[in-house]
Scaffold this motif. Structure first.
Motif, short mmCIF file in Angstrom:
data_model
loop_
_atom_site.label_atom_id
_atom_site.label_comp_id
_atom_site.label_asym_id
_atom_site.label_seq_id
_atom_site.Cartn_x
_atom_site.Cartn_y
_atom_site.Cartn_z
N VAL A 331 -18.41 12.31 1.57
CA VAL A 331 -18.36 11.44 0.39
C VAL A 331 -19.28 11.97 -0.71
CG1 VAL A 331 -18.92 9.13 -0.50
CG2 VAL A 331 -17.73 9.37 1.69
N LEU A 332 -20.48 12.44 -0.32
CA LEU A 332 -21.43 12.98 -1.29
C LEU A 332 -20.86 14.21 -2.01
CD1 LEU A 332 -24.78 12.75 0.74
CD2 LEU A 332 -23.93 11.17 -1.01
N LEU A 333 -20.24 15.10 -1.26
CA LEU A 333 -19.64 16.30 -1.85
C LEU A 333 -18.53 15.93 -2.84
CD1 LEU A 333 -19.44 18.57 1.33
CD2 LEU A 333 -20.94 18.93 -0.62
N LEU A 334 -17.67 14.99 -2.44
CA LEU A 334 -16.56 14.57 -3.29
C LEU A 334 -17.06 13.83 -4.52
CD1 LEU A 334 -14.04 13.39 -0.54
CD2 LEU A 334 -13.90 15.46 -1.94
N ALA A 335 -18.17 13.09 -4.39
CA ALA A 335 -18.74 12.37 -5.53
C ALA A 335 -19.21 13.36 -6.60
CB ALA A 335 -19.91 11.50 -5.07
N VAL A 336 -19.87 14.43 -6.17
CA VAL A 336 -20.34 15.45 -7.12
C VAL A 336 -19.14 16.12 -7.79
CG1 VAL A 336 -21.58 17.64 -7.36
CG2 VAL A 336 -22.47 15.87 -5.84
N TYR A 337 -18.09 16.38 -7.02
CA TYR A 337 -16.88 17.01 -7.59
C TYR A 337 -16.25 16.10 -8.64
CZ TYR A 337 -12.59 19.78 -7.76
OH TYR A 337 -11.55 20.57 -8.17
#
Length: 347
Positions: A331-337
């Motif tokens: 979720v954190l990776l996708l949020a930054v993207y």
């Protein structure tokens, strides 16, 4: 049944894309059809690569997955270089790096984490990957800092030298990871499964898929400039998100499927390995190719691109350094993207 439907979609979209291009249909229609075709062709390319990897062995198979998984991006970029669209090339390279680190890895970690509470992978490989990602950031950051005090000729020379250093560094990484330290960096959980086709047929299909990617990429690139102007999209957004997402189709499906099989080591190798190859090999090779074409592309990226790559590397390093993942890290990776996508769209 699924295989037959995929084959029909592959052949059908390729024929439609060719017809749209050679019959000079509306540029938007050409772009949409070509984009869909590349997704099908990337899937075919990924399947052929996986089959070849079965016969080539684990480490070489991983290298082939990264290399042919990036074939679409490389071929698209070569046609962009040929047309002198250097800003779109750099944006697409940026998009490929952040797309693999944030979108591909993020989806894989999220999907795998929803099925398994915690997934582990080789912590030594994660450490080396982090160092290589930092090398990529340094190699792009330093030229950008000093470019303002250099002449155009000096910037060209600097770009070629840095490109040469990165290519050598990547070649030595292959020797390190696949020859001298292959046992320490191997993933016991990585399996390529049964081959879909025979060895000869796998190689033949791999060549055919690469040729199909080349044709479709040229058709797609031919519509980019007109489509971006028609919809008021910046070169940065088109290159970093549209071209990158389409070109990364093979990695998307392969990495997520590996994560769902609890093979997070393989998923990380696909996502992070592809980003490393883009930064340390594809980008430098494109600079050399542009030099041979008589119009050298420099290695100076914009502040926006450098910031995006640095942020992607930072959070990926933070998440992967302990050798384990869970769904919330995805979720954190996708949020930054998502944040980068909004900003790039508005720029």
């Amino acid at each position: 049944m699924k295989g037959k439907l995929f084959n029909i979609g592959l052949i059908g979209t390729f024929v439609l894309s060719a017809a749209a291009h050679y019959l000079h249909m509306d540029s938007t229609l050409q772009f949409v059809i070509s984009a869909i075709t590349i997704i099908f062709v990337a899937g075919f390319l990924g399947k052929a690569t996986e089959s070849v990897a079965h016969y080539a062995g684990e480490r070489m198979g991983g290298f082939l997955n990264a290399t042919f998984g990036n074939a679409a991006e490389l071929i698209i970029a070569i046609f962009l270089v040929k047309d002198g669209l250097f800003e779109v090339v750099k944006a697409s390279l940026t998009g490929s790096i952040i797309g693999n680190l944030l979108l591909v890895l993020g989806l894989s970690v999220l999907a795998g984490g929803l099925k398994f509470k915690e997934q582990k992978f080789n912590i030594k490989l994660a450490s080396h990957n982090a160092s290589l990602m930092l090398l990529g950031v340094i190699a792009l950051f330093i030229p950008a800092v000093f470019a303002g005090s250099l002449t155009k000729h000096e910037t060209t020379g600097m770009s070629l030298v840095v490109a040469g250093v990165l290519i050598v560094a990547y070649a030595l990484w292959l020797v390190f990871s696949m020859v001298t330290h292959k046992n320490e960096l191997s993933e016991e959980s990585i399996e390529h499964g049964e081959a879909t086709w025979s060895k000869g047929k796998s190689i033949l299909y791999l060549v055919i898929a690469t040729v199909m990617v080349a044709f479709t990429s040229e058709w797609l690139v031919g519509t980019l400039e007109e489509v971006s102007h028609k919809f008021g999209l910046s070169d940065l957004f088109v290159g970093a998100f549209l071209v990158a997402i389409i070109g990364n189709a093979a990695e998307h499906s392969a990495a997520v499927m590996m994560a769902l099989k609890n093979k997070m080591g393989a998923a990380v190798e696909i996502a992070v390995g592809s980003s490393l190859q883009i930064a340390l090999f594809v980008a430098p090779v494109l600079i050399v190719i542009s030099f041979l074409m008589g119009n050298t592309m420099n290695i100076v990226f914009t502040t926006y691109e450098l910031a995006a790559i640095a942020v992607a590397v930072l959070i990926t390093k933070s998440i992967s350094q302990d050798g384990s993942t869970n769904w919330y890290e995805g979720v954190l990776l996708l949020a930054v993207y998502g944040i980068l996508g909004v900003v790039f769209f508005l720029v």
